[in-house]
Design a protein around this motif. Structure first.
Motif, PDB file in Angstrom:
ATOM      1  N   ALA A  33      -7.571   7.758  -5.048  1.00 53.95           N
ATOM      2  CA  ALA A  33      -6.667   7.280  -6.093  1.00 53.95           C
ATOM      3  C   ALA A  33      -6.065   5.924  -5.731  1.00 53.95           C
ATOM      4  CB  ALA A  33      -5.562   8.312  -6.323  1.00 53.95           C
ATOM      5  N   ILE A  34      -5.687   5.756  -4.472  1.00 52.97           N
ATOM      6  CA  ILE A  34      -5.122   4.478  -4.031  1.00 52.97           C
ATOM      7  C   ILE A  34      -6.154   3.363  -4.141  1.00 52.97           C
ATOM      8  CG2 ILE A  34      -4.258   3.213  -2.018  1.00 52.97           C
ATOM      9  CD1 ILE A  34      -2.942   5.857  -1.121  1.00 52.97           C
ATOM     10  N   GLU A  44       2.789  -3.570 -12.155  1.00 47.59           N
ATOM     11  CA  GLU A  44       2.747  -3.354 -13.597  1.00 47.59           C
ATOM     12  C   GLU A  44       1.981  -2.089 -13.979  1.00 47.59           C
ATOM     13  OE1 GLU A  44       4.094  -4.076 -17.185  1.00 47.59           O
ATOM     14  OE2 GLU A  44       4.430  -5.536 -15.592  1.00 47.59           O
ATOM     15  N   GLY A  45       2.700  -1.159 -14.621  1.00 41.67           N
ATOM     16  CA  GLY A  45       2.078   0.064 -15.090  1.00 41.67           C
ATOM     17  C   GLY A  45       1.750   1.074 -14.011  1.00 41.67           C
ATOM     18  N   VAL A  46       2.124   0.779 -12.752  1.00 42.40           N
ATOM     19  CA  VAL A  46       1.774   1.649 -11.629  1.00 42.40           C
ATOM     20  C   VAL A  46       3.006   2.198 -10.930  1.00 42.40           C
ATOM     21  CG1 VAL A  46       0.601   1.766  -9.375  1.00 42.40           C
ATOM     22  CG2 VAL A  46      -0.408   0.434 -11.249  1.00 42.40           C
ATOM     23  N   ASP A  47       3.924   1.323 -10.532  1.00 38.74           N
ATOM     24  CA  ASP A  47       5.093   1.744  -9.758  1.00 38.74           C
ATOM     25  C   ASP A  47       6.175   0.680  -9.858  1.00 38.74           C
ATOM     26  OD1 ASP A  47       6.222   3.612  -7.562  1.00 38.74           O
ATOM     27  OD2 ASP A  47       6.396   1.652  -6.624  1.00 38.74           O
ATOM     28  N   VAL A  48       7.409   1.128  -9.918  1.00 35.90           N
ATOM     29  CA  VAL A  48       8.547   0.219  -9.827  1.00 35.90           C
ATOM     30  C   VAL A  48       9.654   0.963  -9.098  1.00 35.90           C
ATOM     31  CG1 VAL A  48       9.380   0.886 -12.147  1.00 35.90           C
ATOM     32  CG2 VAL A  48      10.164  -1.242 -11.097  1.00 35.90           C
ATOM     33  N   GLN A  49      10.220   0.314  -8.065  1.00 37.29           N
ATOM     34  CA  GLN A  49      11.313   0.930  -7.314  1.00 37.29           C
ATOM     35  C   GLN A  49      12.067  -0.141  -6.531  1.00 37.29           C
ATOM     36  OE1 GLN A  49      10.094   3.326  -3.717  1.00 37.29           O
ATOM     37  NE2 GLN A  49       8.086   3.266  -4.712  1.00 37.29           N
ATOM     38  N   ALA A  98       0.822  -1.209   0.000  1.00 38.65           N
ATOM     39  CA  ALA A  98       0.000   0.000   0.000  1.00 38.65           C
ATOM     40  C   ALA A  98       0.857   1.261   0.000  1.00 38.65           C
ATOM     41  CB  ALA A  98      -0.938  -0.005   1.204  1.00 38.65           C
ATOM     42  N   LEU A  99       1.990   1.233   0.712  1.00 41.47           N
ATOM     43  CA  LEU A  99       2.858   2.410   0.737  1.00 41.47           C
ATOM     44  C   LEU A  99       3.461   2.685  -0.642  1.00 41.47           C
ATOM     45  CD1 LEU A  99       4.731   2.303   4.169  1.00 41.47           C
ATOM     46  CD2 LEU A  99       2.563   3.391   3.554  1.00 41.47           C
ATOM     47  N   HIS A 100       3.690   1.627  -1.421  1.00 39.76           N
ATOM     48  CA  HIS A 100       4.147   1.837  -2.792  1.00 39.76           C
ATOM     49  C   HIS A 100       3.072   2.558  -3.606  1.00 39.76           C
ATOM     50  CE1 HIS A 100       7.939  -0.739  -3.285  1.00 39.76           C
ATOM     51  NE2 HIS A 100       7.646  -0.763  -1.988  1.00 39.76           N
ATOM     52  N   LEU A 101       1.817   2.290  -3.293  1.00 35.04           N
ATOM     53  CA  LEU A 101       0.728   2.973  -4.003  1.00 35.04           C
ATOM     54  C   LEU A 101       0.647   4.440  -3.603  1.00 35.04           C
ATOM     55  CD1 LEU A 101      -2.119   0.291  -4.008  1.00 35.04           C
ATOM     56  CD2 LEU A 101      -0.316   0.716  -5.694  1.00 35.04           C
ATOM     57  N   VAL A 102       0.915   4.729  -2.326  1.00 35.62           N
ATOM     58  CA  VAL A 102       0.975   6.140  -1.916  1.00 35.62           C
ATOM     59  C   VAL A 102       2.021   6.866  -2.757  1.00 35.62           C
ATOM     60  CG1 VAL A 102       1.396   7.746  -0.027  1.00 35.62           C
ATOM     61  CG2 VAL A 102       0.261   5.574   0.445  1.00 35.62           C
ATOM     62  N   CYS A 103       3.166   6.235  -2.940  1.00 40.43           N
ATOM     63  CA  CYS A 103       4.218   6.834  -3.775  1.00 40.43           C
ATOM     64  C   CYS A 103       3.745   6.993  -5.223  1.00 40.43           C
ATOM     65  CB  CYS A 103       5.471   5.967  -3.744  1.00 40.43           C
ATOM     66  SG  CYS A 103       6.197   5.772  -2.105  1.00 40.43           S
ATOM     67  N   ALA A 104       3.006   5.998  -5.709  1.00 38.82           N
ATOM     68  CA  ALA A 104       2.573   6.021  -7.109  1.00 38.82           C
ATOM     69  C   ALA A 104       1.605   7.163  -7.390  1.00 38.82           C
ATOM     70  CB  ALA A 104       1.923   4.689  -7.467  1.00 38.82           C
ATOM     71  N   VAL A 105       0.770   7.518  -6.433  1.00 38.32           N
ATOM     72  CA  VAL A 105      -0.222   8.579  -6.672  1.00 38.32           C
ATOM     73  C   VAL A 105       0.348   9.960  -6.379  1.00 38.32           C
ATOM     74  CG1 VAL A 105      -2.130   6.998  -6.195  1.00 38.32           C
ATOM     75  CG2 VAL A 105      -1.272   8.464  -4.359  1.00 38.32           C
ATOM     76  N   LEU A 106       1.604  10.013  -5.931  1.00 36.55           N
ATOM     77  CA  LEU A 106       2.298  11.290  -5.732  1.00 36.55           C
ATOM     78  C   LEU A 106       3.571  11.298  -6.576  1.00 36.55           C
ATOM     79  CD1 LEU A 106       1.932  11.669  -1.856  1.00 36.55           C
ATOM     80  CD2 LEU A 106       0.615  12.838  -3.626  1.00 36.55           C
ATOM     81  N   PRO A 107       3.429  11.266  -7.904  1.00 33.18           N
ATOM     82  CA  PRO A 107       4.609  11.165  -8.772  1.00 33.18           C
ATOM     83  C   PRO A 107       5.512  12.379  -8.615  1.00 33.18           C
ATOM     84  CG  PRO A 107       2.664  11.733 -10.052  1.00 33.18           C
ATOM     85  CD  PRO A 107       2.185  11.385  -8.672  1.00 33.18           C
ATOM     86  N   GLY A 108       6.820  12.101  -8.589  1.00 38.50           N
ATOM     87  CA  GLY A 108       7.795  13.182  -8.500  1.00 38.50           C
ATOM     88  C   GLY A 108       8.141  13.609  -7.096  1.00 38.50           C
ATOM     89  N   ALA A 109       7.351  13.175  -6.103  1.00 39.41           N
ATOM     90  CA  ALA A 109       7.629  13.545  -4.717  1.00 39.41           C
ATOM     91  C   ALA A 109       8.729  12.651  -4.155  1.00 39.41           C
ATOM     92  CB  ALA A 109       6.364  13.414  -3.874  1.00 39.41           C
ATOM     93  N   ASP A 136      -6.683  -4.509  -9.031  1.00 41.50           N
ATOM     94  CA  ASP A 136      -6.100  -5.820  -8.725  1.00 41.50           C
ATOM     95  C   ASP A 136      -4.919  -6.172  -9.626  1.00 41.50           C
ATOM     96  OD1 ASP A 136      -5.937  -8.134  -7.188  1.00 41.50           O
ATOM     97  OD2 ASP A 136      -7.273  -9.274  -8.517  1.00 41.50           O
ATOM     98  N   THR A 137      -4.038  -5.219  -9.834  1.00 40.54           N
ATOM     99  CA  THR A 137      -2.863  -5.411 -10.684  1.00 40.54           C
ATOM    100  C   THR A 137      -1.858  -6.350 -10.013  1.00 40.54           C
ATOM    101  OG1 THR A 137      -3.167  -3.179 -11.529  1.00 40.54           O
ATOM    102  CG2 THR A 137      -0.995  -4.179 -11.866  1.00 40.54           C
ATOM    103  N   PRO A 138      -1.182  -7.208 -10.790  1.00 39.88           N
ATOM    104  CA  PRO A 138      -0.162  -8.091 -10.212  1.00 39.88           C
ATOM    105  C   PRO A 138       1.032  -7.301  -9.664  1.00 39.88           C
ATOM    106  CG  PRO A 138      -0.832  -8.859 -12.389  1.00 39.88           C
ATOM    107  CD  PRO A 138      -1.401  -7.493 -12.221  1.00 39.88           C
ATOM    108  N   VAL A 139       1.666  -7.870  -8.638  1.00 39.81           N
ATOM    109  CA  VAL A 139       2.867  -7.306  -8.025  1.00 39.81           C
ATOM    110  C   VAL A 139       3.944  -8.384  -8.094  1.00 39.81           C
ATOM    111  CG1 VAL A 139       3.872  -6.313  -5.929  1.00 39.81           C
ATOM    112  CG2 VAL A 139       1.428  -5.966  -6.437  1.00 39.81           C
ATOM    113  N   SER A 140       5.114  -8.041  -8.599  1.00 38.87           N
ATOM    114  CA  SER A 140       6.147  -9.071  -8.737  1.00 38.87           C
ATOM    115  C   SER A 140       7.536  -8.467  -8.568  1.00 38.87           C
ATOM    116  CB  SER A 140       6.049  -9.743 -10.110  1.00 38.87           C
ATOM    117  OG  SER A 140       6.212  -8.784 -11.146  1.00 38.87           O
ATOM    118  N   PRO A 141       8.471  -9.250  -8.029  1.00 34.52           N
ATOM    119  CA  PRO A 141       9.857  -8.787  -7.914  1.00 34.52           C
ATOM    120  C   PRO A 141      10.632  -9.089  -9.183  1.00 34.52           C
ATOM    121  CG  PRO A 141       9.650 -10.910  -6.864  1.00 34.52           C
ATOM    122  CD  PRO A 141       8.280 -10.562  -7.388  1.00 34.52           C
ATOM    123  N   ARG A 142      11.650  -8.307  -9.440  1.00 40.28           N
ATOM    124  CA  ARG A 142      12.627  -8.627 -10.478  1.00 40.28           C
ATOM    125  C   ARG A 142      13.963  -8.015 -10.065  1.00 40.28           C
ATOM    126  NH1 ARG A 142      13.290  -4.490 -14.506  1.00 40.28           N
ATOM    127  NH2 ARG A 142      11.713  -2.837 -14.377  1.00 40.28           N
TER     128      ARG A 142
END
Length: 236
Positions: free
Chosen positions: A146-147, A194-199, A104-115, A154-160
């Motif tokens: 937004a979150i 996918e398509g939302v956040d990667v970090q 969920a915290l990754h989603l907070v980051c995703a909805v505040l791009p550039g912060a 229900d987007t997939p979440v995966s490590p790489r």
């Protein structure tokens, strides 16, 4: 040490062998216990062995690199000797809430791009992310809406994994000002929504966003000049 949680965060237990015991705690040859780091608390749980068991009050990182994990026993526990076979089992309900919260915290980051992120802390009941942004740029209800739209998708979440050199070539992947990904080990783990956040992130996460459940933004706090704290909680 084999870190099972790194590839399978849903593993609740494993068999292992005690590799060493010292004043800091117990090291195993393999583990499902996540060590405190990246804002996520260390796992608690139990080590069972012939003749007894030891409650694990915390899990922390040792000094021997990213794969060095120490299981911290409760005070006064009788510890298994090196070479002892154990079953290591985490407190799954607590871990799973940490997984939901961390994603969920990754989603907070995703909805505040550039912060830029100045700090974060995962908790079972409440979690927070600190950003270097002006107060007027944050709206509590807009962030929550937004979150929750992302969660509903229900987007997939995966490590790489990428190499240190690949990360150097994509500096925009690193959004934290105070904590940098570990370097010098040849590769860095990314968490990709996918398509939302990667970090870069070494924490444990759910497999799909829908597993988080509905989220509430509890408050936005002023923590200094342009430093704002977003506090979130799960609704169940």
């Amino acid at each position: 040490m084999e870190l099972i949680f790194r590839e399978d965060p849903y593993a609740k237990s494993c068999t292992a062998t005690v590799s060493s015991v010292d004043e800091r705690g117990i090291r195993l040859d393999r583990t499902v216990f996540y060590p405190n780091g990246g804002g996520q608390p260390g796992d608690t749980g139990v080590l069972r062995f012939a003749g007894g068991e030891v409650r694990i009050a915390d899990t922390v990182k040792g000094d021997g690199g990213p794969d060095d994990v120490i299981h911290v026993p409760e005070m006064g526990a009788v510890l298994p000797a090196p070479g002892t076979a154990v079953e290591a089992e985490i407190d799954w309900d607590r871990r799973h809430r940490h997984m939901r919260m961390h994603t969920a915290l990754h989603l907070v980051c995703a909805v505040l791009p550039g912060a830029s992120i100045t700090g974060a802390q995962v908790g079972a009941e409440r979690s927070r992310v600190d950003f270097n942004v002006p107060a007027e740029s944050l709206d509590k209800q807009a962030i929550a809406d937004a979150i929750n739209r992302l969660i509903a998708a229900d987007t997939p979440v995966s490590p790489r994994w990428i190499t240190d050199e690949e990360l150097d070539a994509q500096p925009d992947l690193v959004r934290t000002l105070t904590v940098k990904p570990p370097r010098g080990y040849g590769r860095v783990r990314l968490v990709n929504i996918e398509g939302v956040d990667v970090q870069p992130c070494g924490g444990t996460h759910v497999a799909r966003l829908g597993e988080i459940g509905m989220l509430e933004v509890m408050k936005i706090e002023n923590k200094g000049k342009q430093n704002r704290r977003v506090v979130v909680a799960l609704k169940d």
